[in-house]
Design an enzyme around this catalytic site. Structure first.
Site, PDB file in Angstrom:
ATOM      1  N   SER A  54     -11.290  -1.912   2.033  1.00  0.00           N
ATOM      2  CA  SER A  54     -11.040  -1.964   0.622  1.00  0.00           C
ATOM      3  C   SER A  54      -9.689  -3.125   0.924  1.00  0.00           C
ATOM      4  CB  SER A  54     -10.281  -0.925   0.102  1.00  0.00           C
ATOM      5  OG  SER A  54      -8.973  -0.544   0.611  1.00  0.00           O
TER       6      SER A  54
ATOM      7  N   SER B 228      -6.400  -3.205  -0.428  1.00  0.00           N
ATOM      8  CA  SER B 228      -5.129  -2.598  -0.809  1.00  0.00           C
ATOM      9  C   SER B 228      -4.104  -3.329   0.209  1.00  0.00           C
ATOM     10  CB  SER B 228      -4.985  -1.037  -0.752  1.00  0.00           C
ATOM     11  OG  SER B 228      -5.194  -0.573   0.763  1.00  0.00           O
TER      12      SER B 228
ATOM     13  N   LYS C 237      -1.655   2.174   5.024  1.00  0.00           N
ATOM     14  CA  LYS C 237      -0.538   1.603   4.356  1.00  0.00           C
ATOM     15  C   LYS C 237       0.495   1.164   5.203  1.00  0.00           C
ATOM     16  CE  LYS C 237      -2.980   2.969   0.656  1.00  0.00           C
ATOM     17  NZ  LYS C 237      -3.585   1.878  -0.216  1.00  0.00           N
TER      18      LYS C 237
END
Length: 254
Positions: free
Chosen positions: A40, A42, A103
């Protein structure tokens, strides 16, 4: 007879070599380094969809999340250490413990974190950033023009982030550009994606991520060893050499 015994001995040595090599590979994968794929956007622009990276599994010690399919034999971490602010980490989110997320660590235990008018504040101080210019993000399929900034976190880590002029509001009513004041609990981390308006992260406490227990860490992402764009169907083999992002090979992650 001697030749048959010699052939038999050679076969045994070959099998032993294969077994040893397999055990070494499993040991490296389980305790030292593990490959991961980025599915993805992100973490754009730091990580792109199609990046393959290596995670250091021993950097923060081990928990039961460190081992594939491991039962919950123990709590906490063995040989544990705390990640530094700004590290890009792979972890299992509390709301989806069977999935791997990646993250950036923004807040450490005891920190306060808040986003106001799209600007990040840590412990009440504005995190400085420098406008680099436009960035075309294609991670969601359709091109989206965002703004590229260089952000400097407390402690000195400098990294890129993307910002839209008007970020989306979460279905739960949390505006990721105007958040409440968060206080990171003991033993937890506050994480965010570098693609700030396209990331499900600790800003959404009711989502799968929320505050991330240190126990849930797998390790820091250290290097991109392969990257491919995948714009064309897999069967178009003649396109493969042109889809490989050669410039991202062996690119360290910051």
């Amino acid at each position: 007879m001697a030749r048959r015994e010699q052939n038999s001995g050679g076969l045994v040595e070959f099998v032993k070599t294969i077994v040893y090599a397999g055990l070494i590979a499993v040991g490296i994968h389980t305790f030292l380094f593990e490959p991961f794929y980025i599915p993805s956007g992100s973490m754009v622009p730091t990580l792109l969809v199609g990046d393959y990276l290596v995670v250091n599994k021993f950097a923060y010690g081990y928990s039961h999340f460190s081992f594939p399919f491991a039962p919950d034999w123990f709590s906490g971490r063995i040989f544990g250490s705390m990640p530094k602010r700004g590290a890009v980490v792979v972890f299992r989110p509390p709301g989806a413990p069977n999935e791997d997320y990646i993250k950036r660590v923004i807040g450490l235990p005891g920190d306060t974190v808040q986003v106001t008018k799209g600007q990040l504040y840590i412990n009440g101080k504005l995190v400085p950033r420098v406008d680099i210019g436009d960035y075309v993000d294609t991670s969601s399929g359709s091109p989206v023009v965002a703004r590229d900034y260089k952000e400097t976190l407390p402690g000195g880590v400098v990294h890129s982030i993307l910002k839209l002029t008007n970020g989306p509001e979460d279905e739960g009513g949390i505006d990721p550009n105007n958040t409440p004041l968060y206080t990171v609990p003991p033993g937890h981390l506050f994480v965010m994606g570098d693609n700030r308006d396209n990331s499900e992260d600790s800003r959404f406490l009711d989502g799968p991520v929320g505050y991330v227990p240190v126990e849930n860490l797998i390790g820091p992402a250290v290097i991109i060893f392969f990257s491919i764009d995948l714009k064309h169907p897999f069967w178009e083999v003649w396109q493969w050499p042109f889809e490989i992002r050669w410039g991202r090979m062996f690119h360290t992650i910051r």
